[in-house]
Design a protein around this motif. Structure first.
Motif, short mmCIF file in Angstrom:
data_model
loop_
_atom_site.label_atom_id
_atom_site.label_comp_id
_atom_site.label_asym_id
_atom_site.label_seq_id
_atom_site.Cartn_x
_atom_site.Cartn_y
_atom_site.Cartn_z
N ALA A 25 -15.06 13.95 -10.68
CA ALA A 25 -15.85 14.05 -9.44
C ALA A 25 -17.05 14.96 -9.63
N LYS A 26 -16.91 15.98 -10.48
CA LYS A 26 -18.01 16.91 -10.74
C LYS A 26 -18.97 16.39 -11.80
N LEU A 27 -18.50 15.49 -12.66
CA LEU A 27 -19.29 15.07 -13.82
C LEU A 27 -19.91 13.68 -13.68
N ARG A 28 -19.40 12.87 -12.79
CA ARG A 28 -19.80 11.46 -12.71
C ARG A 28 -21.29 11.29 -12.41
N GLY A 29 -21.78 10.11 -12.83
CA GLY A 29 -23.14 9.76 -12.50
C GLY A 29 -23.25 9.32 -11.05
N GLU A 30 -24.47 9.22 -10.55
CA GLU A 30 -24.66 8.89 -9.14
C GLU A 30 -24.08 7.53 -8.77
N GLN A 31 -24.12 6.57 -9.71
CA GLN A 31 -23.65 5.22 -9.42
C GLN A 31 -22.27 4.92 -10.01
N THR A 32 -21.63 5.92 -10.59
CA THR A 32 -20.35 5.70 -11.25
C THR A 32 -19.24 5.34 -10.26
N ALA A 73 -7.88 10.81 -2.33
CA ALA A 73 -9.03 10.00 -1.93
C ALA A 73 -9.41 10.25 -0.47
N VAL A 74 -8.42 10.40 0.38
CA VAL A 74 -8.68 10.67 1.80
C VAL A 74 -9.25 12.08 1.97
N ARG A 75 -8.65 13.02 1.25
CA ARG A 75 -9.09 14.43 1.38
C ARG A 75 -10.53 14.61 0.90
N THR A 76 -10.89 13.97 -0.19
CA THR A 76 -12.24 14.13 -0.75
C THR A 76 -13.24 13.18 -0.11
N GLY A 77 -12.73 12.10 0.50
CA GLY A 77 -13.63 11.13 1.12
C GLY A 77 -14.56 10.48 0.12
N ALA A 78 -14.08 10.29 -1.12
CA ALA A 78 -14.92 9.74 -2.18
C ALA A 78 -15.07 8.23 -2.06
N PRO A 79 -16.23 7.72 -1.66
CA PRO A 79 -16.42 6.28 -1.50
C PRO A 79 -16.44 5.53 -2.83
N ARG A 131 -3.01 -10.22 -18.89
CA ARG A 131 -3.21 -11.63 -18.57
C ARG A 131 -2.20 -12.12 -17.55
N ASN A 132 -2.71 -12.64 -16.44
CA ASN A 132 -1.90 -13.18 -15.34
C ASN A 132 -1.08 -12.13 -14.61
N ALA A 133 -1.28 -10.86 -14.95
CA ALA A 133 -0.57 -9.78 -14.24
C ALA A 133 -1.29 -9.47 -12.94
N ARG A 134 -0.54 -9.00 -11.96
CA ARG A 134 -1.15 -8.53 -10.72
C ARG A 134 -1.68 -7.11 -10.94
N TRP A 135 -2.89 -6.88 -10.46
CA TRP A 135 -3.49 -5.55 -10.56
C TRP A 135 -3.72 -5.09 -9.12
N ILE A 136 -2.87 -4.17 -8.65
CA ILE A 136 -2.91 -3.76 -7.25
C ILE A 136 -3.99 -2.70 -7.04
N LEU A 137 -4.85 -2.95 -6.05
CA LEU A 137 -5.87 -1.98 -5.66
C LEU A 137 -5.52 -1.44 -4.28
N THR A 138 -5.68 -0.12 -4.12
CA THR A 138 -5.26 0.53 -2.87
C THR A 138 -6.41 1.31 -2.26
N PRO A 139 -7.47 0.64 -1.82
CA PRO A 139 -8.58 1.35 -1.19
C PRO A 139 -8.15 2.00 0.12
N VAL A 140 -8.81 3.10 0.46
CA VAL A 140 -8.57 3.77 1.74
C VAL A 140 -9.80 3.56 2.61
N LYS A 141 -9.78 4.11 3.81
CA LYS A 141 -10.86 3.87 4.77
C LYS A 141 -12.22 4.27 4.20
N ALA A 142 -12.27 5.35 3.42
CA ALA A 142 -13.54 5.84 2.91
C ALA A 142 -14.07 5.05 1.71
N THR A 143 -13.24 4.20 1.12
CA THR A 143 -13.64 3.49 -0.10
C THR A 143 -14.75 2.48 0.17
#
Length: 272
Positions: A77-84, A100-106, A131-143
């Motif tokens: 979070a401290k090192l990432r680029g602006e568009q990362t 993710a909720v605490r930091t509100g990182a979109p 291959r053919n595996a499910r990849w679960i994504l768990t976005p929160v409100k701020a994502t």
């Protein structure tokens, strides 16, 4: 496109191999020199780089052990680029979602590939792991929705199928679909210790105990990380086993058959 991979074990190494393409440069970082060198030797990454550089890639996959994920995310979070855009691969989402909720990182997208191997480390990484595996994504409100779509694109590029879920629903699902099977495999392998030999076993033993030899350090982190949901599931399993035990003890053929029939019907529905 530059893709960063933080943590070059089985999952991180497999991500690098699955994403190898002339249009992408895969940068890798791992605090373990042995893991980093092996990952480089196996072409899991194009080159190794400091975390400061990896964190500035267009998309960064964090495949660190569960106990270290939050600390790594804080660093990125401290090192990432602006568009990362950053996503993780942690198999328990409660703590990550809370971060993710605490930091509100979109720019952060919680994730978990439903794939793996009973062996650990980059030496067992493969380009076909997802291959053919499910990849679960768990976005929160701020994502940010665009960040989710970016991650989904790379997930598809690895041959996996992206699926979205709420973090709490995810943890309940994996408690039944992954963590309980690992716990049962551990119990079965331990029970097998009392036998004179296990090489006479048929396929059911091999299928049920395949993951009985997983890395105890990693899996103790995973099971404890999901202890709330896993405890509930273990209680449910205990009730089911108690019902079967009672039916056997009382020689209740009808009850035993009913239990097996209910299982058969449930399995048929799940395979439909």
């Amino acid at each position: 496109m530059k893709v960063g991979v933080v943590g070059l074990g089985l999952i991180g190494g497999s991500i690098g191999l699955a994403l190898r393409d002339p249009s992408r440069e895969i940068l890798g970082f791992d605090p373990s020199e042995a893991n980093a060198k092996l990952a480089l030797d196996r072409f899991c990454v194009d080159r190794l780089a400091p975390l400061e550089e990896v964190a500035k890639a267009e998309i960064v996959f964090v495949a660190a052990p569960p106990l270290h994920v939050i600390a790594v995310l804080d660093q990125i979070a401290k090192l990432r680029g602006e568009q990362t855009v950053v996503t993780d691969c942690t198999s328990v989402k409660a703590e990550v979602a809370a971060w993710a909720v605490r930091t509100g990182a979109p720019w952060f997208v919680g994730g978990h590939p439903m794939a793996g191997h009973e062996k650990s480390g980059p030496g067992f990484a493969s380009s076909w792991m997802f291959r053919n595996a499910r990849w679960i994504l768990t976005p929160v409100k701020a994502t940010d929705k665009a960040a989710v779509k970016q991650v989904e694109e790379l997930v598809r590029a690895m041959g996996a199928v992206p699926v979205r879920a709420k973090p709490d629903a995810h943890d309940r699902q994996v408690a039944i679909l992954s963590h309980l099977p690992h716990a049962f495999a551990s119990v079965l392998v331990t029970l097998g210790e009392e036998l004179e030999r296990t090489d006479v076993a048929a396929g059911s033993w091999r299928d049920l105990t395949r993951v009985g030899g997983v890395d105890p350090d990693l899996w103790s982190q995973i099971l404890l990380g999901n202890r709330t949901e896993l405890t509930k599931v273990l209680e449910d399993a205990e009730r089911e086993l108690a019902a079967l035990r009672e039916a056997l003890q009382t020689d209740d053929r009808k009850a035993v058959r009913a239990i097996l029939e209910r299982s058969r019907i449930a399995k048929k529905k799940q395979e439909a």
